[in-house]
Scaffold this motif. Sequence first.
Motif, PDB file in Angstrom:
ATOM      1  N   UNK A 484     -47.437  11.622  27.843  1.00 12.95           N
ATOM      2  CA  UNK A 484     -47.917  10.780  28.952  1.00 12.95           C
ATOM      3  C   UNK A 484     -49.400  11.049  29.217  1.00 12.95           C
ATOM      4  N   UNK A 485     -49.763  12.341  29.249  1.00  9.15           N
ATOM      5  CA  UNK A 485     -51.175  12.679  29.480  1.00  9.15           C
ATOM      6  C   UNK A 485     -52.060  12.132  28.359  1.00  9.15           C
ATOM      7  N   UNK A 486     -51.592  12.264  27.109  1.00  2.47           N
ATOM      8  CA  UNK A 486     -52.382  11.756  25.977  1.00  2.47           C
ATOM      9  C   UNK A 486     -52.493  10.239  26.040  1.00  2.47           C
ATOM     10  N   UNK A 487     -51.412   9.564  26.466  1.00  2.95           N
ATOM     11  CA  UNK A 487     -51.448   8.099  26.567  1.00  2.95           C
ATOM     12  C   UNK A 487     -52.481   7.647  27.594  1.00  2.95           C
ATOM     13  N   UNK A 488     -52.546   8.369  28.711  1.00  2.00           N
ATOM     14  CA  UNK A 488     -53.524   8.012  29.735  1.00  2.00           C
ATOM     15  C   UNK A 488     -54.947   8.238  29.239  1.00  2.00           C
ATOM     16  N   UNK A 489     -55.145   9.322  28.475  1.00  2.00           N
ATOM     17  CA  UNK A 489     -56.477   9.561  27.906  1.00  2.00           C
ATOM     18  C   UNK A 489     -56.848   8.438  26.942  1.00  2.00           C
ATOM     19  N   UNK A 491     -55.699   5.361  27.017  1.00  3.37           N
ATOM     20  CA  UNK A 491     -55.831   4.091  27.731  1.00  3.37           C
ATOM     21  C   UNK A 491     -57.162   3.996  28.460  1.00  3.37           C
ATOM     22  N   UNK A 492     -57.548   5.082  29.127  1.00  2.17           N
ATOM     23  CA  UNK A 492     -58.756   5.033  29.951  1.00  2.17           C
ATOM     24  C   UNK A 492     -59.977   5.605  29.239  1.00  2.17           C
ATOM     25  N   UNK A 493     -59.774   6.345  28.164  1.00  3.74           N
ATOM     26  CA  UNK A 493     -60.895   6.979  27.494  1.00  3.74           C
ATOM     27  C   UNK A 493     -61.594   6.036  26.535  1.00  3.74           C
ATOM     28  N   UNK A 494     -62.682   6.546  25.963  1.00  2.85           N
ATOM     29  CA  UNK A 494     -63.427   5.795  24.949  1.00  2.85           C
ATOM     30  C   UNK A 494     -63.704   6.721  23.773  1.00  2.85           C
ATOM     31  N   UNK A 495     -63.974   6.129  22.622  1.00  2.48           N
ATOM     32  CA  UNK A 495     -64.401   6.825  21.421  1.00  2.48           C
ATOM     33  C   UNK A 495     -63.778   8.193  21.192  1.00  2.48           C
ATOM     34  N   UNK A 496     -64.542   9.278  21.401  1.00  2.00           N
ATOM     35  CA  UNK A 496     -64.048  10.623  21.103  1.00  2.00           C
ATOM     36  C   UNK A 496     -62.813  11.005  21.902  1.00  2.00           C
ATOM     37  N   UNK A 497     -62.738  10.563  23.167  1.00  2.00           N
ATOM     38  CA  UNK A 497     -61.568  10.884  23.988  1.00  2.00           C
ATOM     39  C   UNK A 497     -60.314  10.248  23.374  1.00  2.00           C
ATOM     40  N   UNK A 498     -60.469   9.012  22.903  1.00  2.00           N
ATOM     41  CA  UNK A 498     -59.331   8.352  22.266  1.00  2.00           C
ATOM     42  C   UNK A 498     -58.928   9.088  20.998  1.00  2.00           C
ATOM     43  N   UNK A 499     -59.933   9.550  20.232  1.00  2.00           N
ATOM     44  CA  UNK A 499     -59.632  10.292  19.009  1.00  2.00           C
ATOM     45  C   UNK A 499     -58.848  11.551  19.308  1.00  2.00           C
ATOM     46  N   UNK A 500     -59.254  12.254  20.358  1.00  2.00           N
ATOM     47  CA  UNK A 500     -58.527  13.462  20.761  1.00  2.00           C
ATOM     48  C   UNK A 500     -57.092  13.118  21.149  1.00  2.00           C
ATOM     49  N   UNK A 501     -56.918  12.034  21.920  1.00  2.00           N
ATOM     50  CA  UNK A 501     -55.590  11.635  22.386  1.00  2.00           C
ATOM     51  C   UNK A 501     -54.681  11.245  21.212  1.00  2.00           C
TER      52      UNK A 501
END
Length: 537
Positions: A484-489, A491-501
């Motif tokens: 759930x935490x990774x999904x939120x990252x 959904x709301x993150x961009x670029x590197x944050x999405x890669x981490x998620x």
Amino acid sequence: MLDFPRWKTIGISIILLLGILFTIPSFLPEKTFDKLPSFAQMKVNLGLDLAGGSHLLLEADVSDLQKTQLANMEKTVRAAMRGERGPDDDIAIGELSTAGGKISFLVRDQTKLDEARDRLFNETRGAGLTGQRDWNIDVVDTTRLVLTPTAAGQKQAIANAMDTARDIIDKRVNALGTREPTIIRQGDDRVVVQVPGLQDPQQLKDLIGKTARLEFRMVDANADPNEAAAGRVPVGSEIVPYADGAGAGAPFEVLRRQVMISGEQLLDAKQGYDGQSGQPVVNIRFDSGGSATFAKVTAQNVGKRFAMVLDGRVLSAPSINEPILGGSAQISGSFSVATANNLAISLRSGALPVKMTVVEERTVTPELGADSIRKGAIAGIIATVSVLVLMLIVYGRFGVYACLALFFNVFLIIAIMAGFNATLTLPGIAGFVLTIGAAVDANVLINERIREELKRGRRVFQAVELGYSEASRAIFDANVTNVIAASLMFWFGTGPIKGFAVVLTIGIVTSVFTAVTVTRLFAARWLHAKRPATINI
């Protein structure tokens, strides 16, 4: 719980084997990778921060978009005032002005003012859910209609233009054959473009910076060159400068404002060579509607000149010697092979709806990425070895199973990322290392539960079975919260944050599979084969 039918054992073995096989291409040299069959050409791509490359931040010229909007609405107004049932249905207008970002015109017959207003109202659209129209229509001095763009309409137009621009830039960059470019919107009027591995940022700027708005327009033969040099041209015409290196010394042409045919009617554009001069050119082909229009206009204007205009610059203005049939034409100019190819790509992908200006440019060298990979690999190796030693010391044989599961987990993560052609960035490496550390959490829970059951006097089979079954629920719940935490990252993150998620989510799913299912398979097969009375855990 410890019974594994043959089909399940075979299924798990196949998954693990595929994980290993699909991991291998990611570590092959580029030349060897290119020789693989197409179905096996799946690998994890390195992001800009690891592979090096170009980073551009583009900003839209909003004022240019507003001018385009105004010009389009002017055409719409003129078309709307022409009746659908012929000249008797026309509404005569005059004194049309676009000054001040508004369109103002006089309705000559006052009795048709309401009809004119109704026709214009049908040409306006709602601006999202704001309850406003994209244009306001006001009556001034009982005979004049004034159209003013609304704030909501402009905001929506900018949003639509930026979405379209992002898609077109994506097409252009992908046409270069680069792998996994990152093209995302930033704010209301900016687009971030990151192209890993591209070592020529100027090529990227030339390709993206070109709006590629292609128009074919007639040269105004009635224009007086002397008057035009002084800035005075006939009504309905305008001065358009020549592109650099074009025009054979002439600085400009006087062209009719009306567009004969535009790039929107292009079917294809390819780089080629002129049959006589051998110079690079761009061969274009119109769709059926464009072909018919082109043939009709050239047939009606034999002996006159027309101009090919790209992004507001005249490329050439040849004479029409005969009707041009077949829907094909050739764009010539001072092209190199690279610039002609870039223009062909730009024309194929369509014109940008708004001019984009580079406001930030960075080039990341591969050396910096190599250093990050090296340090990430060192961190990953140390983390893996530390976890393996700890598990072996603390849990013995069951620690070995946990270590094997950890290896398979690494293979599965890389294989799944390769299957999706995912891009590994520096934050992705962080997620990868974090996953390694967290992957054995499940085995710690299971092994500790087995210990507790043995202390309660359970037999080995029963203790192992209860250990897996009782710990599974807690493992599942804990990992669901992580997902759930990774999904939120994501959904709301961009670029590197999405890669981490993405890496974190893949790691969670595969670690549950390897830590619970795979280790249970190992334990079950050993227990059934040896039937031990006691175990050291």
